[in-house]
Design an enzyme around this catalytic site. Structure first.
Site, PDB file in Angstrom:
ATOM      1  N   ASP A 288       5.675  -7.639  10.346  1.00  0.00           N
ATOM      2  CA  ASP A 288       4.770  -8.718   9.948  1.00  0.00           C
ATOM      3  C   ASP A 288       3.994  -8.226   8.731  1.00  0.00           C
ATOM      4  OD1 ASP A 288       3.300 -11.059   9.906  1.00  0.00           O
ATOM      5  OD2 ASP A 288       2.744 -10.985  12.007  1.00  0.00           O
ATOM      6  N   ASP A 292      -4.374  -9.192   8.175  1.00  0.00           N
ATOM      7  CA  ASP A 292      -4.390 -10.655   8.265  1.00  0.00           C
ATOM      8  C   ASP A 292      -5.686 -11.167   8.880  1.00  0.00           C
ATOM      9  OD1 ASP A 292      -1.855 -10.563   7.248  1.00  0.00           O
ATOM     10  OD2 ASP A 292      -0.840 -11.003   9.136  1.00  0.00           O
ATOM     11  N   ARG A 344       1.650 -12.535  -1.162  1.00  0.00           N
ATOM     12  CA  ARG A 344       0.432 -12.485  -0.331  1.00  0.00           C
ATOM     13  C   ARG A 344      -0.449 -11.292  -0.689  1.00  0.00           C
ATOM     14  NH1 ARG A 344       2.521 -14.011   5.829  1.00  0.00           N
ATOM     15  NH2 ARG A 344       3.540 -15.975   5.283  1.00  0.00           N
TER      16      ARG A 344
END
Length: 454
Positions: A288, A292, A344
């Site tokens: 992943d 986050d 990101r």
């Protein structure tokens, strides 16, 4: 008696604005959010939006208008016009849910209150613009209203080597386990046990800890990596907790989960001087991300971290459907070093993010992404070898960018920004920490990561 009850039910069933039931408060008796100039119902008046109250999302509420507007029985009665720096906003008579979730200048004069959104979904209380209105529909004398500069924000914390800058010090403090006992751990089991409670504690991580899965971190916790320590396969999860500090940690190769996750309403969290990584050899679905923030998390600062060798290192806002993030996700991202990643850096949705003095190197996709109405302020970042340094177009709706001209773009493609430039700036002091964009590569590569001698 039954006839009277029926009339009452029918009356309240009509008191709606689209999908929203009218606010049951009496706006004439509400305190703390009054209109500045209401002496005359004709001509142009000025709104004191600094005293507006948040109505959720992009909507702000100003009470005590001198004339009653729309109602359930007359949903288009009001003739009010609202202007932002002289430019008329709209649409008027908007559904309150649309003002909160879409914004972009929509407003509603409902009963004796004004529900207002800024043209770029910034906070009208702090974006430095002048808001005027007319009750009678007048449009004269609004072409050149006085324009004020952005409000100089108050200093919320001193700036120093161990000071927390940004949102982790707004509307409260982030002190972690200050005042609690200190314990040193050397195993996965000991770490899980040490950080689980919500009582104040400082946990020192020593040596190499391996495992699989994640550790739930309780509130009022400081986790410090001793020099040379590391964790492999083990992530840290802040799930609805608050007042957490994580510093000097080296975390890598966490499967299924991101290395550090802040979610479910967690707030006042500071992640500083960490080294977070995996690899890009296993494909996009194996690992992943690295760091986050989402699901109503708020008041977070992410500083001086190395995020590398990963496809999707930092995500703020987990999905286009998470509209309950509106009004949350206030995150400061500064002096982080992103390299050997795909995109990101960060990717964002819904919230207000301040991204300054970061070094983004060798990204094969986009650098900073702003979507789903997210408002991102960029200051003095250094983009190098990025396909799209700043990008707003890849999710269902774009976001908003301010400060794009302050960055350096070296060997990078063009920005893909589909919205008008925002003027939003964060409401905390950071200028004393801000360095020129040209100095960012040298400063950040020297200082970011688990470089503290603890």
């Amino acid at each position: 008696m039954s006839l009277l009850l029926l009339l009452v039910v029918l009356t309240f069933s009509k008191c709606k604005k689209g999908s929203d039931v009218a606010n049951p408060e009496s706006p004439l008796t509400t305190t703390g959010a009054t209109l500045a100039a209401v002496n005359s119902p004709s001509g142009i008046q000025t709104l004191n939006v600094s005293k507006a109250a948040s109505d959720g999302g992009f909507s702000y509420k100003v009470y005590d208008l001198p004339v009653t507007g729309d109602s359930g029985s007359e949903p288009s009665l009001s003739k009010m016009k609202v202007f932002e720096n002289g430019k008329e906003l709209g649409a008027a008579h908007s559904n309150h849910a649309d003002i909160r979730t879409i914004g972009k200048g929509r407003f509603s004069h409902w009963l004796n209150a004004l529900y207002l959104s800024a043209s770029d979904n910034t906070d009208p209380r702090t974006n430095g613009r002048t808001y005027t209105y007319s009750i009678d529909g007048s449009t004269s004398s609004v072409a050149k209203p006085p324009v004020t500069n952005p409000i100089t924000p108050p200093v919320t914390s001193p700036v120093g080597s161990d000071a927390i800058i940004g949102y982790a010090s707004v509307d409260g403090k982030t002190t972690g386990g200050l005042g609690g006992p200190t314990v040193t751990v050397t195993s996965f089991a000991a770490l899980k046990s040490a950080v689980s409670s919500n009582t104040a504690k400082i946990v020192m991580v020593s040596g190499r800890i391996t495992g699989a899965g994640f550790v739930n971190v309780g509130s009022n916790t400081t986790i410090l990596g001793v020099k040379g320590s590391s964790m492999e396969g083990v992530g840290l999860l802040m799930y609805g907790t608050s007042n957490v500090i994580i510093r000097n940690m080296t975390i890598k190769n966490v499967v299924t989960y991101s290395n550090i996750v802040i979610k479910e309403g967690a707030h006042h969290v500071w992640v500083d001087h960490c080294d977070l990584s995996s690899d890009r050899n296993h494909g996009w679905d194996y690992y992943d991300g690295l760091l986050d923030v989402g699901n109503r998390a708020d008041y977070v600062t992410l500083s001086w971290n190395r995020l590398h060798d990963n496809h999707i290192p930092m995500l703020i806002g987990f999905g286009d459907q998470n509209t309950n993030d509106i009004g949350k996700l206030r995150v400061t991202v500064y002096k982080n070093y992103f390299y050997n990643v795909s995109e990101r850096q960060p990717g964002t949705r819904f919230g207000y993010m301040h991204v300054f003095n970061n070094y983004l190197q060798n990204g094969s996709g986009y650098g900073v992404g702003a979507t789903m109405g997210a408002t991102v302020r960029t200051d003095n970042n250094y983009f190098e070898n990025q396909q799209y340094p700043i990008y707003t177009e890849y999710n269902a709706k774009p976001g908003f960018i301010s400060g794009a001209s302050t960055n350096i773009y070296k060997n990078s493609g063009a920005n893909k920004i589909s919205t008008s430039a925002s003027t939003w700036v964060p409401t905390y002091e950071y200028k004393s920490e801000l360095i020129p964009a040209a100095n960012v590569p040298a400063v950040v590569t020297a200082g970011a990561g688990a470089t503290l001698s603890l």
